[in-house]
Design an enzyme around this catalytic site. Sequence first.
Site, PDB file in Angstrom:
ATOM      1  N   ARG A  72       0.837  -1.212   0.000  1.00 43.73           N
ATOM      2  CA  ARG A  72       0.000   0.000   0.000  1.00 43.73           C
ATOM      3  C   ARG A  72       0.869   1.257   0.000  1.00 43.73           C
ATOM      4  NH1 ARG A  72      -4.059  -0.703   4.902  1.00 43.73           N
ATOM      5  NH2 ARG A  72      -4.847   1.305   4.181  1.00 43.73           N
ATOM      6  N   ASP A 106      -2.729   8.301   3.938  1.00 42.94           N
ATOM      7  CA  ASP A 106      -1.947   8.408   2.699  1.00 42.94           C
ATOM      8  C   ASP A 106      -1.257   9.751   2.472  1.00 42.94           C
ATOM      9  OD1 ASP A 106      -5.110   8.581   0.837  1.00 42.94           O
ATOM     10  OD2 ASP A 106      -3.991  10.170   1.857  1.00 42.94           O
ATOM     11  N   HIS A 121      -6.210   8.189  12.182  1.00 47.66           N
ATOM     12  CA  HIS A 121      -5.763   6.785  12.154  1.00 47.66           C
ATOM     13  C   HIS A 121      -4.291   6.636  11.796  1.00 47.66           C
ATOM     14  CE1 HIS A 121     -10.259   5.649  11.370  1.00 47.66           C
ATOM     15  NE2 HIS A 121     -10.013   5.938  12.632  1.00 47.66           N
ATOM     16  N   CYS A 148      13.232  -3.474  15.701  1.00 45.09           N
ATOM     17  CA  CYS A 148      13.752  -2.318  16.440  1.00 45.09           C
ATOM     18  C   CYS A 148      15.077  -2.731  17.097  1.00 45.09           C
ATOM     19  CB  CYS A 148      12.722  -1.932  17.510  1.00 45.09           C
ATOM     20  SG  CYS A 148      13.285  -0.708  18.695  1.00 45.09           S
ATOM     21  N   CYS A 150      15.593  -2.754  20.004  1.00 47.98           N
ATOM     22  CA  CYS A 150      15.262  -3.478  21.247  1.00 47.98           C
ATOM     23  C   CYS A 150      14.915  -4.932  20.950  1.00 47.98           C
ATOM     24  CB  CYS A 150      14.086  -2.795  21.954  1.00 47.98           C
ATOM     25  SG  CYS A 150      12.469  -3.128  21.203  1.00 47.98           S
ATOM     26  N   PRO A 214     -20.775   9.117  -3.808  1.00 50.01           N
ATOM     27  CA  PRO A 214     -21.646   8.627  -4.899  1.00 50.01           C
ATOM     28  C   PRO A 214     -22.791   7.750  -4.386  1.00 50.01           C
ATOM     29  CG  PRO A 214     -19.323   8.151  -5.361  1.00 50.01           C
ATOM     30  CD  PRO A 214     -19.411   8.643  -3.946  1.00 50.01           C
ATOM     31  N   ALA A 231     -16.180  13.056  -5.255  1.00 50.63           N
ATOM     32  CA  ALA A 231     -15.628  14.262  -4.610  1.00 50.63           C
ATOM     33  C   ALA A 231     -14.773  15.067  -5.580  1.00 50.63           C
ATOM     34  CB  ALA A 231     -14.806  13.850  -3.393  1.00 50.63           C
TER      35      ALA A 231
HETATM   36  C1  BV8 Z   1     -11.571   2.061  18.919  1.00 50.57           C
HETATM   37  C2  BV8 Z   1      -6.031   2.531   9.652  1.00 50.57           C
HETATM   38  C3  BV8 Z   1     -11.691   1.974  21.276  1.00 50.57           C
HETATM   39  C4  BV8 Z   1      -5.437   1.191   9.277  1.00 50.57           C
HETATM   40  C5  BV8 Z   1      -8.391   2.109  10.144  1.00 50.57           C
HETATM   41  C6  BV8 Z   1     -15.392  -4.552  18.592  1.00 50.57           C
HETATM   42  C7  BV8 Z   1     -14.093  -4.650  19.065  1.00 50.57           C
HETATM   43  C8  BV8 Z   1     -13.193  -3.597  18.988  1.00 50.57           C
HETATM   44  C9  BV8 Z   1     -13.599  -2.404  18.432  1.00 50.57           C
HETATM   45  C10 BV8 Z   1     -14.881  -2.334  17.960  1.00 50.57           C
HETATM   46  C11 BV8 Z   1     -15.783  -3.365  18.025  1.00 50.57           C
HETATM   47  N1  BV8 Z   1     -16.960  -2.950  17.470  1.00 50.57           N
HETATM   48  C12 BV8 Z   1     -16.822  -1.682  17.046  1.00 50.57           C
HETATM   49  C13 BV8 Z   1     -15.586  -1.315  17.350  1.00 50.57           C
HETATM   50  C14 BV8 Z   1     -15.001  -0.064  17.088  1.00 50.57           C
HETATM   51  C15 BV8 Z   1     -14.194  -0.193  15.788  1.00 50.57           C
HETATM   52  C16 BV8 Z   1     -15.162  -0.060  14.619  1.00 50.57           C
HETATM   53  O1  BV8 Z   1     -15.650   1.004  14.386  1.00 50.57           O
HETATM   54  N2  BV8 Z   1     -15.438  -1.166  13.932  1.00 50.57           N
HETATM   55  C17 BV8 Z   1     -16.373  -1.092  12.835  1.00 50.57           C
HETATM   56  C18 BV8 Z   1     -15.903  -1.983  11.711  1.00 50.57           C
HETATM   57  C19 BV8 Z   1     -17.743  -1.456  13.354  1.00 50.57           C
HETATM   58  N3  BV8 Z   1     -13.270   0.898  15.847  1.00 50.57           N
HETATM   59  C20 BV8 Z   1     -12.055   0.717  16.352  1.00 50.57           C
HETATM   60  O2  BV8 Z   1     -11.580  -0.351  16.662  1.00 50.57           O
HETATM   61  C21 BV8 Z   1     -11.273   2.002  16.543  1.00 50.57           C
HETATM   62  N4  BV8 Z   1     -10.750   2.016  17.872  1.00 50.57           N
HETATM   63  O3  BV8 Z   1     -12.768   2.064  18.839  1.00 50.57           O
HETATM   64  O4  BV8 Z   1     -10.895   2.054  20.124  1.00 50.57           O
HETATM   65  C22 BV8 Z   1     -11.981   0.512  21.492  1.00 50.57           C
HETATM   66  C23 BV8 Z   1     -10.925  -0.327  21.745  1.00 50.57           C
HETATM   67  C24 BV8 Z   1     -11.200  -1.676  22.018  1.00 50.57           C
HETATM   68  C25 BV8 Z   1     -12.524  -2.145  22.021  1.00 50.57           C
HETATM   69  C26 BV8 Z   1     -13.571  -1.289  21.725  1.00 50.57           C
HETATM   70  C27 BV8 Z   1     -13.303   0.040  21.456  1.00 50.57           C
HETATM   71  C28 BV8 Z   1     -10.119   2.075  15.567  1.00 50.57           C
HETATM   72  C29 BV8 Z   1     -10.663   2.198  14.167  1.00 50.57           C
HETATM   73  C30 BV8 Z   1      -9.524   2.553  13.211  1.00 50.57           C
HETATM   74  C31 BV8 Z   1      -9.151   1.352  12.352  1.00 50.57           C
HETATM   75  N5  BV8 Z   1      -8.129   1.759  11.363  1.00 50.57           N
HETATM   76  N6  BV8 Z   1      -7.452   2.553   9.287  1.00 50.57           N
HETATM   77  C32 BV8 Z   1      -5.436   0.977   7.790  1.00 50.57           C
HETATM   78  O5  BV8 Z   1      -5.887   1.839   7.014  1.00 50.57           O
HETATM   79  O6  BV8 Z   1      -4.941  -0.101   7.394  1.00 50.57           O
HETATM   80  S1  BV8 Z   1      -9.990   2.030   9.647  1.00 50.57           S
HETATM   81  C33 BV8 Z   1     -10.056   2.200   7.966  1.00 50.57           C
HETATM   82  O7  BV8 Z   1     -11.321   1.701   7.569  1.00 50.57           O
HETATM   83  C34 BV8 Z   1     -10.046   3.620   7.470  1.00 50.57           C
HETATM   84  O8  BV8 Z   1      -9.155   4.421   8.188  1.00 50.57           O
HETATM   85  C35 BV8 Z   1     -11.468   4.064   7.637  1.00 50.57           C
HETATM   86  O9  BV8 Z   1     -11.720   4.532   8.923  1.00 50.57           O
HETATM   87  C36 BV8 Z   1     -12.194   2.765   7.447  1.00 50.57           C
HETATM   88  C37 BV8 Z   1     -12.728   2.660   6.034  1.00 50.57           C
HETATM   89  O10 BV8 Z   1     -13.744   3.532   5.991  1.00 50.57           O
HETATM   90  P1  BV8 Z   1     -13.827   4.576   4.794  1.00 50.57           P
HETATM   91  O11 BV8 Z   1     -12.656   5.480   4.832  1.00 50.57           O
HETATM   92  O12 BV8 Z   1     -15.168   5.173   4.892  1.00 50.57           O
HETATM   93  O13 BV8 Z   1     -13.682   3.713   3.483  1.00 50.57           O
HETATM   94  P2  BV8 Z   1     -14.743   2.703   2.864  1.00 50.57           P
HETATM   95  O14 BV8 Z   1     -14.014   1.879   1.865  1.00 50.57           O
HETATM   96  O15 BV8 Z   1     -15.515   2.024   3.953  1.00 50.57           O
HETATM   97  O16 BV8 Z   1     -15.793   3.681   2.130  1.00 50.57           O
HETATM   98  C38 BV8 Z   1     -15.365   4.509   1.080  1.00 50.57           C
HETATM   99  C39 BV8 Z   1     -16.526   5.414   0.763  1.00 50.57           C
HETATM  100  O17 BV8 Z   1     -16.113   6.292  -0.285  1.00 50.57           O
HETATM  101  C40 BV8 Z   1     -17.749   4.675   0.255  1.00 50.57           C
HETATM  102  O18 BV8 Z   1     -18.906   5.175   0.918  1.00 50.57           O
HETATM  103  C41 BV8 Z   1     -17.794   5.034  -1.242  1.00 50.57           C
HETATM  104  O19 BV8 Z   1     -19.127   5.142  -1.719  1.00 50.57           O
HETATM  105  C42 BV8 Z   1     -17.131   6.373  -1.237  1.00 50.57           C
HETATM  106  N7  BV8 Z   1     -16.502   6.754  -2.506  1.00 50.57           N
HETATM  107  C43 BV8 Z   1     -15.966   5.944  -3.463  1.00 50.57           C
HETATM  108  N8  BV8 Z   1     -15.465   6.716  -4.457  1.00 50.57           N
HETATM  109  C44 BV8 Z   1     -15.678   8.017  -4.115  1.00 50.57           C
HETATM  110  C45 BV8 Z   1     -16.335   8.049  -2.876  1.00 50.57           C
HETATM  111  N9  BV8 Z   1     -16.689   9.193  -2.264  1.00 50.57           N
HETATM  112  C46 BV8 Z   1     -16.402  10.349  -2.904  1.00 50.57           C
HETATM  113  N10 BV8 Z   1     -15.777  10.406  -4.091  1.00 50.57           N
HETATM  114  C47 BV8 Z   1     -15.405   9.270  -4.733  1.00 50.57           C
HETATM  115  N11 BV8 Z   1     -14.796   9.340  -5.928  1.00 50.57           N
END
Ligand code: BV8
Length: 250
Positions: A72, A106, A121, A148, A150, A214, A231
Amino acid sequence: MSIVIPQELIERLAAARRVAVLTGAGISAESGIPTFRDALTGLWANYDPQELATPEGFARNPKLVWEWYAERRARIAGVAPNPGHIALAALEKRFERFTLVTQNIDSLHQRAGSREVVELHGNIARVKCSVEQTVASPIPQDDSPPRCHCGAYLRPDVVWFGEMLPADALARAEEAAEHCEVFLSIGTSAQVYPAAELPLRALSAGATVVEINPERTALTRHTQFSLQGPAGAILPQLLARLEATCRTGP
Ligand code: BV8
């Protein structure tokens, strides 16, 4: 592609002093970066992203996860910001306060010229010790994953599922959401928390919430304006309409 942007939205933007923005993978799609969920085409088609982007996934198979991020990182190095990123950097200059909160890792917003960027993130360009949490630079190329001094593995400096977000970044994002007149949610499926909570916080605080995507999402029904299109086409149009309105006055 011409999307209808209501004049009422332009006027609310023209009257706003503080704007907050949340972006997701969709804003980088037109730069050639697959969105998070469709990032798993080809080689990664057989893996669940929520498996790879977790501490457990890394502990289970550090080489696989390291190489997923290395692939990536290499892809991101080869792309450029698109007109959506560039329009946001231009919009930032038009407001007293403009806070761009991104879920993306990114650096494309910074490369487009945005100055106030809050990375919820982390950032794929940085790696850190998985034990000491200290950032290692430059990224060693010798092993996969490298270690590392370490002895622990280095890992991407990003927030994995199940990990806490950087407290200062989240606090800045929440403050911006709670004190803006207009909140733009751009290119996100609004499924990952706590990022997905930000537009709802803005709504509760009385802001106008706008979605640019979209497709409809879980957020769409809460928004006052839903601009359904890419966008990279909508944001330049929004900027041009705002500039025209500000030139001619209310
Ligand atoms: C947290 C970095 C406290 C890494 C990412 C059970 C256990 C543990 C946690 C949870 C749980 N249940 C829920 C949670 C919370 C969890 C969560 O939300 N899970 C979801 C799946 C339900 N969240 C977490 O774990 C967060 N931490 O809560 O800590 C905690 C701790 C322990 C226990 C409980 C709570 C941490 C979340 C961060 C994860 N890291 N990224 C990496 O990138 O590799 S997440 C990653 O996925 C992205 O950063 C982003 O956030 C997410 C993807 O979402 P989008 O960016 O929206 O992308 P996606 O593909 O989904 O959608 C794209 C959109 O664009 C679409 O709608 C599409 O239509 C649109 N699109 C397409 N083309 C265009 C467009 N729009 C405009 N123009 C275009 N041309």
